[in-house]
Scaffold this motif. Structure first.
Motif, short mmCIF file in Angstrom:
data_model
loop_
_atom_site.label_atom_id
_atom_site.label_comp_id
_atom_site.label_asym_id
_atom_site.label_seq_id
_atom_site.Cartn_x
_atom_site.Cartn_y
_atom_site.Cartn_z
N LEU A 51 0.82 -1.21 0.00
CA LEU A 51 0.00 0.00 0.00
C LEU A 51 0.86 1.26 0.00
O LEU A 51 0.53 2.24 -0.67
CB LEU A 51 -0.95 0.00 1.20
CG LEU A 51 -2.05 -1.05 1.15
CD1 LEU A 51 -2.83 -1.06 2.46
CD2 LEU A 51 -2.98 -0.83 -0.02
N ASP A 52 1.98 1.24 0.74
CA ASP A 52 2.89 2.38 0.73
C ASP A 52 3.49 2.60 -0.66
O ASP A 52 3.59 3.74 -1.14
CB ASP A 52 4.00 2.20 1.75
CG ASP A 52 3.53 2.35 3.18
OD1 ASP A 52 2.44 2.94 3.38
OD2 ASP A 52 4.25 1.90 4.09
N ALA A 53 3.88 1.50 -1.33
CA ALA A 53 4.45 1.61 -2.67
C ALA A 53 3.40 2.15 -3.64
O ALA A 53 3.71 2.99 -4.50
CB ALA A 53 4.95 0.24 -3.14
N GLY A 62 7.56 7.38 -7.01
CA GLY A 62 8.26 6.11 -7.10
C GLY A 62 7.82 5.28 -8.28
O GLY A 62 6.93 5.67 -9.03
N PRO A 63 8.46 4.11 -8.45
CA PRO A 63 8.09 3.22 -9.56
C PRO A 63 6.73 2.56 -9.28
O PRO A 63 6.25 2.58 -8.16
CB PRO A 63 9.22 2.18 -9.54
CG PRO A 63 9.69 2.17 -8.13
CD PRO A 63 9.52 3.58 -7.63
#
Length: 68
Positions: A51-53, A62-63
């Protein structure tokens, strides 16, 4: 007769509901082994990482997140 049934349902219903909830909670806690707790904690950490990503990706920081 209607007053007796109304009183029975009004007083007995919440008592029965509380008894069932207490039984389920106690039963659920009793059947957890340390392995199950560790597996639950690991899955929770992985879900939070995913979830953070995803949040970072949606914010443009970020990617794209990896899908399993």
């Amino acid at each position: 007769m209607d007053g007796v049934l109304y009183g029975l349902f009004t007083i007995g219903g919440p008592i029965l509901l509380a008894a069932v909830l207490i039984y389920v909670i106690m039963s659920n806690r009793r059947h957890r082994s340390p392995e199950e707790l560790a597996r639950t904690e690991a899955a929770t950490r992985e879900l939070h990482r995913q979830l953070d990503a995803e949040d970072k990706y949606l914010d443009g920081d970020g990617p794209p997140p990896r899908k399993k």
